[in-house]
Motif scaffolding. Structure first.
Motif, PDB file in Angstrom:
ATOM      1  N   GLU A1086       0.831  -1.212   0.000  1.00 38.43           N
ATOM      2  CA  GLU A1086       0.000   0.000   0.000  1.00 38.43           C
ATOM      3  C   GLU A1086       0.860   1.253   0.000  1.00 38.43           C
ATOM      4  O   GLU A1086       0.528   2.250  -0.659  1.00 38.43           O
ATOM      5  CB  GLU A1086      -0.914  -0.015   1.224  1.00 38.43           C
ATOM      6  N   ARG A1087       1.960   1.204   0.705  1.00 44.74           N
ATOM      7  CA  ARG A1087       2.830   2.378   0.774  1.00 44.74           C
ATOM      8  C   ARG A1087       3.429   2.677  -0.605  1.00 44.74           C
ATOM      9  O   ARG A1087       3.440   3.831  -1.056  1.00 44.74           O
ATOM     10  CB  ARG A1087       3.960   2.112   1.789  1.00 44.74           C
ATOM     11  N   ILE A1088       3.905   1.629  -1.262  1.00 42.34           N
ATOM     12  CA  ILE A1088       4.495   1.820  -2.596  1.00 42.34           C
ATOM     13  C   ILE A1088       3.422   2.295  -3.583  1.00 42.34           C
ATOM     14  O   ILE A1088       3.668   3.179  -4.416  1.00 42.34           O
ATOM     15  CB  ILE A1088       5.131   0.500  -3.087  1.00 42.34           C
ATOM     16  N   ALA A1089       2.228   1.735  -3.477  1.00 45.71           N
ATOM     17  CA  ALA A1089       1.138   2.158  -4.371  1.00 45.71           C
ATOM     18  C   ALA A1089       0.785   3.618  -4.155  1.00 45.71           C
ATOM     19  O   ALA A1089       0.491   4.354  -5.108  1.00 45.71           O
ATOM     20  CB  ALA A1089      -0.086   1.270  -4.133  1.00 45.71           C
ATOM     21  N   ALA A1090       0.831   4.046  -2.908  1.00 40.20           N
ATOM     22  CA  ALA A1090       0.523   5.452  -2.607  1.00 40.20           C
ATOM     23  C   ALA A1090       1.573   6.375  -3.211  1.00 40.20           C
ATOM     24  O   ALA A1090       1.251   7.458  -3.740  1.00 40.20           O
ATOM     25  CB  ALA A1090       0.456   5.635  -1.087  1.00 40.20           C
ATOM     26  N   VAL A1091       2.838   5.947  -3.128  1.00 46.15           N
ATOM     27  CA  VAL A1091       3.907   6.756  -3.740  1.00 46.15           C
ATOM     28  C   VAL A1091       3.650   6.901  -5.243  1.00 46.15           C
ATOM     29  O   VAL A1091       3.741   7.991  -5.813  1.00 46.15           O
ATOM     30  CB  VAL A1091       5.287   6.094  -3.484  1.00 46.15           C
ATOM     31  N   ARG A1092       3.341   5.801  -5.872  1.00 42.55           N
ATOM     32  CA  ARG A1092       3.107   5.811  -7.319  1.00 42.55           C
ATOM     33  C   ARG A1092       1.870   6.641  -7.669  1.00 42.55           C
ATOM     34  O   ARG A1092       1.857   7.366  -8.672  1.00 42.55           O
ATOM     35  CB  ARG A1092       2.922   4.368  -7.783  1.00 42.55           C
ATOM     36  N   GLU A1093       0.834   6.530  -6.845  1.00 38.33           N
ATOM     37  CA  GLU A1093      -0.457   7.142  -7.168  1.00 38.33           C
ATOM     38  C   GLU A1093      -0.462   8.650  -6.912  1.00 38.33           C
ATOM     39  O   GLU A1093      -0.982   9.427  -7.701  1.00 38.33           O
ATOM     40  CB  GLU A1093      -1.545   6.456  -6.354  1.00 38.33           C
ATOM     41  N   THR A1094       0.104   9.051  -5.784  1.00 35.14           N
ATOM     42  CA  THR A1094      -0.086  10.444  -5.349  1.00 35.14           C
ATOM     43  C   THR A1094       1.190  11.279  -5.334  1.00 35.14           C
ATOM     44  O   THR A1094       1.117  12.502  -5.419  1.00 35.14           O
ATOM     45  CB  THR A1094      -0.687  10.469  -3.942  1.00 35.14           C
ATOM     46  N   GLU A1095       2.348  10.649  -5.227  1.00 33.76           N
ATOM     47  CA  GLU A1095       3.556  11.450  -5.058  1.00 33.76           C
ATOM     48  C   GLU A1095       4.298  11.715  -6.356  1.00 33.76           C
ATOM     49  O   GLU A1095       4.808  12.813  -6.566  1.00 33.76           O
ATOM     50  CB  GLU A1095       4.506  10.764  -4.060  1.00 33.76           C
ATOM     51  N   LEU A1096       4.387  10.707  -7.250  1.00 41.61           N
ATOM     52  CA  LEU A1096       5.223  10.878  -8.441  1.00 41.61           C
ATOM     53  C   LEU A1096       4.748  12.023  -9.335  1.00 41.61           C
ATOM     54  O   LEU A1096       5.550  12.806  -9.834  1.00 41.61           O
ATOM     55  CB  LEU A1096       5.253   9.572  -9.251  1.00 41.61           C
ATOM     56  N   LEU A1097       3.430  12.125  -9.545  1.00 42.54           N
ATOM     57  CA  LEU A1097       2.904  13.165 -10.444  1.00 42.54           C
ATOM     58  C   LEU A1097       2.160  14.273  -9.722  1.00 42.54           C
ATOM     59  O   LEU A1097       1.756  15.259 -10.353  1.00 42.54           O
ATOM     60  CB  LEU A1097       1.966  12.518 -11.474  1.00 42.54           C
ATOM     61  N   TYR A1098       1.984  14.105  -8.409  1.00 42.65           N
ATOM     62  CA  TYR A1098       1.223  15.125  -7.676  1.00 42.65           C
ATOM     63  C   TYR A1098       1.934  15.612  -6.412  1.00 42.65           C
ATOM     64  O   TYR A1098       1.470  16.545  -5.767  1.00 42.65           O
ATOM     65  CB  TYR A1098      -0.162  14.568  -7.292  1.00 42.65           C
ATOM     66  N   GLY A1099       3.027  14.979  -6.044  1.00 42.71           N
ATOM     67  CA  GLY A1099       3.715  15.358  -4.806  1.00 42.71           C
ATOM     68  C   GLY A1099       4.381  16.724  -4.925  1.00 42.71           C
ATOM     69  O   GLY A1099       4.908  17.068  -5.980  1.00 42.71           O
ATOM     70  N   PRO A1100       4.384  17.499  -3.837  1.00 43.31           N
ATOM     71  CA  PRO A1100       4.999  18.844  -3.887  1.00 43.31           C
ATOM     72  C   PRO A1100       6.509  18.781  -4.124  1.00 43.31           C
ATOM     73  O   PRO A1100       7.088  19.722  -4.664  1.00 43.31           O
ATOM     74  CB  PRO A1100       4.668  19.435  -2.502  1.00 43.31           C
ATOM     75  N   GLN A1101       7.133  17.673  -3.722  1.00 41.75           N
ATOM     76  CA  GLN A1101       8.583  17.541  -3.895  1.00 41.75           C
ATOM     77  C   GLN A1101       8.953  16.781  -5.160  1.00 41.75           C
ATOM     78  O   GLN A1101      10.133  16.558  -5.408  1.00 41.75           O
ATOM     79  CB  GLN A1101       9.176  16.797  -2.676  1.00 41.75           C
ATOM     80  N   SER A1102       7.959  16.384  -5.936  1.00 43.26           N
ATOM     81  CA  SER A1102       8.231  15.546  -7.108  1.00 43.26           C
ATOM     82  C   SER A1102       8.667  16.390  -8.297  1.00 43.26           C
ATOM     83  O   SER A1102       8.012  17.393  -8.641  1.00 43.26           O
ATOM     84  CB  SER A1102       6.984  14.741  -7.483  1.00 43.26           C
ATOM     85  N   LEU A1103       9.790  15.987  -8.904  1.00 40.02           N
ATOM     86  CA  LEU A1103      10.269  16.683 -10.098  1.00 40.02           C
ATOM     87  C   LEU A1103       9.371  16.387 -11.296  1.00 40.02           C
ATOM     88  O   LEU A1103       9.128  17.253 -12.128  1.00 40.02           O
ATOM     89  CB  LEU A1103      11.710  16.238 -10.388  1.00 40.02           C
ATOM     90  N   LEU A1104       8.859  15.148 -11.366  1.00 41.69           N
ATOM     91  CA  LEU A1104       7.999  14.767 -12.495  1.00 41.69           C
ATOM     92  C   LEU A1104       6.703  15.572 -12.493  1.00 41.69           C
ATOM     93  O   LEU A1104       6.139  15.848 -13.560  1.00 41.69           O
ATOM     94  CB  LEU A1104       7.678  13.271 -12.440  1.00 41.69           C
ATOM     95  N   ALA A1105       6.223  15.917 -11.285  1.00 43.12           N
ATOM     96  CA  ALA A1105       4.970  16.670 -11.188  1.00 43.12           C
ATOM     97  C   ALA A1105       5.089  18.020 -11.883  1.00 43.12           C
ATOM     98  O   ALA A1105       4.101  18.584 -12.367  1.00 43.12           O
ATOM     99  CB  ALA A1105       4.585  16.853  -9.725  1.00 43.12           C
ATOM    100  N   THR A1106       6.321  18.568 -11.940  1.00 42.75           N
ATOM    101  CA  THR A1106       6.528  19.857 -12.594  1.00 42.75           C
ATOM    102  C   THR A1106       6.228  19.762 -14.087  1.00 42.75           C
ATOM    103  O   THR A1106       5.749  20.721 -14.695  1.00 42.75           O
ATOM    104  CB  THR A1106       8.007  20.292 -12.393  1.00 42.75           C
ATOM    105  N   PHE A1107       6.525  18.596 -14.665  1.00 48.43           N
ATOM    106  CA  PHE A1107       6.411  18.468 -16.123  1.00 48.43           C
ATOM    107  C   PHE A1107       5.050  17.998 -16.586  1.00 48.43           C
ATOM    108  O   PHE A1107       4.733  18.120 -17.768  1.00 48.43           O
ATOM    109  CB  PHE A1107       7.483  17.490 -16.619  1.00 48.43           C
ATOM    110  N   ALA A1108       4.259  17.407 -15.693  1.00 47.78           N
ATOM    111  CA  ALA A1108       2.978  16.853 -16.128  1.00 47.78           C
ATOM    112  C   ALA A1108       2.083  17.887 -16.812  1.00 47.78           C
ATOM    113  O   ALA A1108       1.580  17.635 -17.918  1.00 47.78           O
ATOM    114  CB  ALA A1108       2.270  16.200 -14.946  1.00 47.78           C
ATOM    115  N   PRO A1109       1.867  19.086 -16.204  1.00 47.55           N
ATOM    116  CA  PRO A1109       1.012  20.082 -16.891  1.00 47.55           C
ATOM    117  C   PRO A1109       1.597  20.513 -18.232  1.00 47.55           C
ATOM    118  O   PRO A1109       0.872  20.729 -19.203  1.00 47.55           O
ATOM    119  CB  PRO A1109       0.975  21.250 -15.904  1.00 47.55           C
ATOM    120  N   MET A1110       2.942  20.633 -18.294  1.00 47.76           N
ATOM    121  CA  MET A1110       3.576  21.053 -19.543  1.00 47.76           C
ATOM    122  C   MET A1110       3.321  20.030 -20.650  1.00 47.76           C
ATOM    123  O   MET A1110       2.976  20.381 -21.790  1.00 47.76           O
ATOM    124  CB  MET A1110       5.088  21.205 -19.328  1.00 47.76           C
ATOM    125  N   VAL A1111       3.469  18.734 -20.311  1.00 48.16           N
ATOM    126  CA  VAL A1111       3.264  17.676 -21.302  1.00 48.16           C
ATOM    127  C   VAL A1111       1.829  17.684 -21.792  1.00 48.16           C
ATOM    128  O   VAL A1111       1.555  17.583 -22.994  1.00 48.16           O
ATOM    129  CB  VAL A1111       3.645  16.312 -20.696  1.00 48.16           C
TER     130      VAL A1111
END
Length: 1433
Positions: A1086-1111
């Motif tokens: 569950e912890r790993i799933a939460a990271v994948r679900e909420t942190e990678l593209l939506y986390g405040p510290q996530s670098l990938l989240a910066t690019f999602a709106p641009m893409v």
């Protein structure tokens, strides 16, 4: 006694031994062993005193009594009985022979009665011995112990007797001596003793019957002594005693009832014809067989007779040839075994005529042509067995020294046609025959055995030009009086020379040469293959000036070959071409300096060969030792051609001296020389034309044989592989394509099996490895070890040239397999490293090929790479790699092999991967490669593999990727202001294929561009961001597995440390511990799933989240961001982001469908289709709502998009990722697609779908509706072929019954005649095997009775009726079928009447309407006359 004994009557009575009456019969069953022996000994002594004592009734009856009850006798008694009878017969025979010599009739006539009696007893003994043996074999376990003939199941009381019997009674050992005795009796002059024919026939039949009786046993006939004894008895009886008619009857019965006697009887007749000079019986039997009619249902007797004919044709072809005109009637026999036999017989006759020198040449050729015509006609036989036998027979003929050049081309054409035969056995034999035709081809007489089309075409063109030049020269030269007188005659002769002289003279000479070859063959060295013989060193010998002149004309091509060895197939590398002489320190340079040792190009030696212009049948002296040619042909012509060369050399100086001599007939001699030269040139032109024809026929067959590599029949695949191997050795141009296709067979499951003819077949995989080893890896004779290594390394590298991804994947598996088996020598690997790391300027493809192969080999052995990491970093990730990004890409792949090739086991927590610290030089080099400024599209492939390598080897790959993304982002945005002042926009950098700046395209893009960064650099950034996102998901799964592994180890340690309490408490604690561990694992997941679900593209510290709106913005703004590379990279990144988070996917997946719908770029559509497949795997519930739009790709105009859509849907449907909701009709359309690959993929899909429970049955109504009516409907022909394929999967009777009911109900709701025809066609595809199916059809009559007036619909129902009647089931409802036929006819007639009535009604209605229209028109016409009157009023 003499008056009482009648041999013929006694023999007839013997047929029923139980009722056979003996006057002085002894009750043998009631006597003990001693009494029986005493009884026999009395008779034996009497006969021993005088052989004529057999005529004593008491003595004779003792023998008869013992034989009547032979089953009660012991072995010793049987032996003694036989000895007594045979010794008595022998004594009587010798006495008779002596008396016959004295010519005293009264004396030798006294021997008649004893001889008949002995013959009678011997016949009875043979049949009794057979019965005893049979009884002993079959009934031993149940026999009474007192009989003493028990098998292993006997009781103890009889075991001693049985043992004694076994040790003494061996009838089989006595048979040869018995048959020899009969032969001795048959040497008597019986016609003097038995003067009447019936009496003599009775005695001869009595003597020969034991031989036929013995022959009936298959076991006995396996003994050579017994077999020869039987032959001799029959032959003596026929030759000397008029037994011909009786033997004919007996032999025909043997052939009819005993299959094992087919070949022995043929051998017996051969012995009779050759050793006894009596062929009449064989001819009579052949005539009788020719007159027999064999039924197609009779399988036993035709097989026996066919085997007899074949064996007899092999042994005595001349006798069969006399009767062949009668036997040919069996070519039209209903029984295919007889047709097969005649085909084989024809083959035997062809062999006999071709190898024989008897008779005139013309007569033999005429016979051969007739027999070959008969053979080739059978290529079209109805039975596949006969067609296969024809090919097999011709294949055997190809092994003969005679090459049949006239018939060979016709055979090749028929064989190529047989490659498309519906029977796999025919196809297999056809491939084998084509291989044999190549191996035994007759076109190696002049230039060796290689069959390269271009070279033969050049030779043909050269001869044609020379012939034209000679003709022109002859026309310009002034003629003498004698020439002018003979001119008209010569013109006529030229035509004849070309048609007849070219053919007959040349063929006769060639046949003589081929016959002489056999004598010289023993003195020659035979090369094992054309490629190996090509590389044998040759000694140069002196030649005449004319030969040297011709040699120089052909030697020019030789130098081009080495240059092309590594240039072939190289695309896009203009800077370096070919191997330099010194490109390897110890490598290819040495090899190229010596063309005769060239590893893979046999035509080097061919082109260097100094061959004079000669007639085809005069073989150049030096050809066999030098030229790679057919193994059975080239070496054998050496001596003969040497002699001919010497003769020719002697003549040539005289030709040159003719100008000097002052002869009066100079002009005449020159004319004769010139005509001779023209004849030779014409013969050579014909020779080259035939060779070219043969080469083109084989080349034309390559495509079909390439398809047969994918056959499900193993033997067929193996033959195809052997064909391509041989064709490649003989340098056929298309063979390379087949060799590449073969590579994919490495994925076959390797298991040995047995073919139809009982031979054990090798596994496809192991045979493939053998083929590739022989072509590319096996060392060649007469080559230095260093050159061997160079050759093998070079071959391995060349296998990667122009290889597709699929071919590279298959090659990788093959290399891994070979490395696992230690088949790659260490020196070869060292050579590959040498090529890869060479500082010299090598062709790019060559260096790439070296690292590709190294990476493949490292899959099996990690140490290949681990020992040379520095080299990889220095070359592939250094200056060479930056200059050639493909080299860098494959270097990254090789670095990934540091982890080995251990596959992950599902559910296992074990992780054997190697993880390196992030400060390792590998990662710094990888980062430099990715960040290195570059404008080539090849960068994307390299960057992908570089990131894969980081995630495969790095302990913390996210750290490096984080830095990498930031650096790329700075490069894109931070320097933009400075860059804009110099270059306003660089949007369209990928406009040129080379990836260099295109100023014109930049200027065109300038007015529309509002982007804030360089388009290509932004594409690079987005590509890296997207790939990091997808790789990070995989990395998180590995982290999860590692956490669970650590947790598991910790739990195991606690279990080991804590078992101090009692067993019950321990069990309880263990259960609680397992529960806690399970909860802990769930928490980790569950912890790993939460990271994948909420942190990678939506986390405040996530670098990938910066690019999602641009893409999302770039993908959704096609008018603003028009750069093709940027859009492709952005959509790719967007697709990967969709696979990361279900929340992101839910919000934005509609955009991906919109892009699929609106994009005009087929590459983008293709990528989106694949991406949708990945998203469906990750989040099937989201995509499931929009599956209809996935199917739109099946109607795409672009082939790649359509193919990818079909493959994605196949994967998703078969693996249950998406549910089929009536869209299967679109998949069914692909079954009839014009592109074969699409149709094959669709067939594969439906074949796999049919293995799922009722999947096709459940969706069948929707498929029929989809294809028959509406916007998606197809034409009737396509509909029928599609449904015919799909209905082949409806096999369950219950399903067929339900479909009948559903289809009948559809008639009620349909009004379109096209739909009626479609439904009726679908009904006709069902089997109607059960009674219920027919009843359902009859019950549905009310639904379709009004449609039967349609001709096609009625025809379909008639077909159904015929099909139902043809079924052989016991429950066939005949009465219902008759009723159904009546109903069909009645409703058809009624329907036609209704239609006619309707037409009449419509006609009357139309006529009434027409009359009404006319009346109205008349009224309107009359109305204007009345109007003025109204107005006046």
């Amino acid at each position: 006694m003499a008056d009482d004994f009648r041999l013929q009557e006694e023999c007839q009575s013997l047929q029923d031994t139980t009722n056979y009456g003996i006057p002085n019969e002894h009750d043998v069953h009631g006597m003990d062993a001693g009494s029986i022996m005493t009884l026999l000994e009395g008779a034996v002594e009497s006969v021993a005193d005088s052989s004529e004592n057999i005529t004593d009734p008491n003595v004779f009856d003792v023998y008869r009594s013992l034989l009547k009850y032979a089953d009660a006798l012991q072995g010793s008694v049987m032996n003694k009985l036989l000895d007594s009878v045979t010794s008595g017969l022998l004594a009587e025979c010798e006495a008779t022979a002596r008396d016959l010599e004295q010519a005293d009739q009264q004396t030798f006539m006294a021997h008649r009665q004893p001889l008949e009696m002995y013959a009678f007893l011997l016949q009875w003994f043979v049949s009794a011995a057979e019965k005893v043996k049979a009884k002993n074999d079959e009934e031993a376990p149940a026999a009474a112990p007192q009989k003493g003939r028990r098998g292993r199941g006997g009781k103890a009381t009889g075991s001693r007797t049985a043992h004694k019997k076994d040790s003494q009674w061996t009838w089989m050992d006595q048979i040869p001596a018995t048959l020899a005795l009969i032969c001795k009796v048959l040497r008597l002059k019986t016609h003097r003793i038995w003067t009447t024919t019936p009496d003599r026939d009775a005695v001869i039949n009595c003597l020969t019957r034991p031989a036929y009786h013995i022959a009936e046993s298959e076991v006995y006939m396996k003994s050579n002594d017994i077999k020869l004894g039987v032959y001799k008895v029959i032959c003596l009886a026929v030759k000397h005693h008029g037994h011909g008619f009786g033997a004919q009857i007996s032999i025909m019965q043997c052939l009819q009832y005993y299959e094992h006697l087919s070949e022995p009887m043929a051998e017996a007749l051969t012995v009779l014809a050759k050793e006894f000079d009596h062929s009449q019986l064989a001819e009579e039997i052949l005539r009788e067989i020719a007159s027999k009619n064999f039924n197609a249902q009779d399988s036993k007797s035709p097989r026996a007779f066919s085997r007899f004919l074949v064996r007899f044709a092999e042994l005595s072809p001349r006798l069969v040839l006399k009767q062949i005109s009668l036997l040919l009637s069996h070519l039209d026999s209903e029984s295919y075994p007889m047709r097969m036999a005649i085909v084989e017989v024809i083959g035997c006759l062809i062999r006999e005529i071709a190898m024989s020198e008897e008779g005139e040449q013309e007569s033999r050729e005429k016979k051969l042509n007739g027999l070959f015509d008969l053979l080739t006609e059978r290529f079209l036989d109805l039975s596949s067995y006969v067609r296969a036998k024809v090919i097999n027979t011709i294949s055997k003929l190809c092994d003969l020294p005679v090459k049949f050049p006239k018939q060979r081309l016709a055979i090749a054409a028929h064989t190529v046609g047989s490659l498309e035969d519906k029977a796999s056995s025919v196809r297999r034999y056809a491939i084998a025959l084509l291989t044999k035709l190549i191996l035994t081809h007759p076109y190696g007489l002049m230039h060796g055995g290689l069959l390269k089309l271009d070279e033969w075409q050049e030779r043909y063109d050269a001869v044609c030009k020379e012939l034209e030049a000679v003709d022109v020269e002859g026309m310009e030269r002034p003629m003498t009086e004698q020439e002018s007188d003979e001119e008209s005659g010569e013109d006529d002769e030229d035509d004849e020379e070309e048609e007849e002289g070219d053919q007959d003279t040349f063929e006769r000479q060639r046949n003589r040469d081929q016959e002489n070859e056999e004598e010289e063959y023993d003195n020659q060295t035979v090369a094992s293959s054309p490629m190996k013989s090509a590389r044998k060193p040759r000694r140069s010998k002196s030649r005449s000036q004319s030969i040297a002149t011709y040699a120089s004309s052909e030697a020019g091509d030789a130098m081009e070959v080495d240059q092309e060895m590594l240039e072939d197939n190289e695309v896009g590398n203009d800077d370096i071409q070919g191997f330099d002489d010194d490109e390897f320190d110890e490598g290819y340079g040495d090899e190229e300096a010596t063309p005769q040792n060239s590893p893979s190009k046999g035509n080097i030696t061919l082109n260097n060969m100094k061959t004079p212009f000669r007639t085809p049948y005069k073989t150049p002296k030096k050809t066999p030792a030098k030229t790679p040619g057919r193994t059975p042909k080239t070496p054998r012509t050496v001596q003969k051609s040497t002699k001919k060369d010497k003769k020719k050399k002697k003549k040539k100086p005289r030709k040159s001296q003719l100008d000097i001599s002052a002869l009066t007939d100079e002009q005449v001699a020159l004319a004769a020389l010139q005509s001779n030269q023209i004849l030779h040139l014409k013969l050579r032109r014909k020779y080259y034309a035939e060779g070219l024809n043969f080469i083109r026929q084989i080349e034309g067959a390559m495509e079909i044989i390439g398809q047969l590599l994918g056959s499900t029949n193993k033997a067929e695949v193996l033959e195809s592989m052997e064909f391509f191997r041989v064709a490649h050795e003989y340098q056929f141009e298309s063979a390379q394509v087949g060799i590449k296709k073969m590579l994919h067979l490495i994925w076959s499951k390797d298991n040995n099996s047995t073919s139809e003819d009982g031979k054990e077949l090798k596994g496809i995989r192991s045979r493939l490895l053998e083929c590739y080893r022989s072509l590319y890896f096996d060392p060649l004779p007469d080559m230095e070890p260093k050159q061997q290594v160079n050759r093998i390394a070079k071959n391995m590298i060349e296998l990667t040239y122009d290889a597709t991804l699929a071919e590279l994947t298959s090659l990788e598996e093959m290399m891994r397999t070979m490395m696992d088996d230690d088949q790659i020598h260490g020196d070869v690997i060292a050579k590959l490293w040498m090529v890869y790391s060479s500082d010299k300027q090598l062709p790019r493809q060559q260096r790439r090929g070296a690292i590709i192969i190294i990476g493949m080999l490292a899959l099996a052995r990690r140490s290949i790479v681990t020992d040379r990491i520095d080299t990889l970093l220095k070359v592939g990730l250094g200056p060479f790699g930056k200059a050639d990004l493909l080299l860098g890409r494959y270097t990254c792949v090789a670095l990934q092999r540091l982890n080995g090739s251990a596959k992950k086991v599902k559910g296992s927590l074990l992780d054997k991967t190697l993880r390196l610290e992030m400060d390792n030089p590998i990662f710094r080099k990888l980062q430099d490669m990715v960040e290195n400024p570059c404008r080539s599209k090849e960068w994307f492939g390299m960057a992908e593999q570089a990131i894969n390598t980081v995630y495969a080897l790095g302990e913390h790959p996210d750290v490096l990727c984080n830095e990498l993304i930031k650096n790329l982002m700075r490069r894109v945005f931070n320097r933009e202001r400075a860059a804009r002042s110099v270059e306003p926009d660089a949007m369209d950098e990928d406009g040129t294929p080379g990836g260099e700046d295109d100023d014109s395209s930049s200027e065109r893009a300038l007015p529309q561009s509002t982007d804030m960064g360089d388009a290509f650099e932004l594409s690079q950034l987005l590509f890296v961001v997207g790939h990091v996102a997808i790789k990070h998901i995989v990395y998180l799964e590995l982290v999860e597995r590692e956490w669970k592994r650590q947790k598991d180890e910790k739990d195991k340690a606690e279990k080991k440390a804590g078992p101090t309490s009692g067993p019950s408490n321990a069990a309880k604690d263990g259960e609680e511990l397992d529960q806690v561990a399970g909860n802990a694992e769930d928490e980790i997941g569950e912890r790993i799933a939460a990271v994948r679900e909420t942190e990678l593209l939506y986390g405040p510290q996530s670098l990938l989240a910066t690019f999602a709106p641009m893409v999302v913005h770039i993908c959704g703004s096609p008018h603003k961001f028009k750069n093709q590379t940027l859009r492709t990279a952005a959509i790719l990144a967007f697709s990967k982001f969709l696979c990361v988070s279900s929340q992101f996917c839910d919000q934005h997946h509609r955009l991906l469908f919109k892009i699929l719908e609106t994009s005009k770029d087929p590459n983008i559509r293709s990528n989106v289709v694949i991406a949708l497949g990945d998203v469906a795997v990750c989040f099937s519930n989201i995509i499931d709502e929009n599956t209809n739009e996935l199917y739109t790709g099946l109607s795409d105009t672009n082939l790649v998009v359509k193919k990818n859509t079909l493959m994605v849907l196949t994967h998703l449907i078969l693996n249950g990722m998406i549910k089929v909701k009536g869209q299967l009709g679109e998949m069914a359309k692909c079954l009839e697609d014009q592109e074969p690959r699409i149709a094959d993929l669709a067939k594969l899909f439906f074949t796999e779908l049919s293995t799922k429970d009722n999947a096709i049955y459940n969706n069948l109504p929707d498929v029929i509706s989809h294809l028959s009516v509406g916007d998606h409907a197809v034409d009737e022909e396509t509909f029928q072929s599609t449904m015919k394929y799909i209905f082949s999967f409806i096999e369950k009777e219950k399903q067929a019954e339900n479909i009948v009911e559903k289809l009948c109900q559809r008639f009620r709701l349909s009004e379109d005649p096209r739909q009626w025809r479609d439904i009726a066609f679908c009904l006709s595809l069902l089997p109607f095997k059960s009674e219920r199916s027919v009843k359902k059809l009859i019950e549905g009559v009310p639904f379709y009775q009004d449609k039967l007036h349609e001709e096609t619909v009625f025809t379909r129902f008639t077909d159904i009726l015929a099909k139902a009647r043809s079924n052989k089931s016991a429950n066939k409802p005949d009465s219902e079928l008759k009723e159904f036929e009546t109903i069909l006819e009645e409703h058809r007639r009624q329907g036609e009447e209704d239609q006619a009535l309707q037409k009449r009604a419509e006609g009357k209605k139309a006529a009434a309407k027409k009359r009404a229209t006319r009346k109205t028109a008349r009224k309107k016409a009359a109305a204007p006359v009345d109007e003025p009157e109204d107005s006046d009023e």
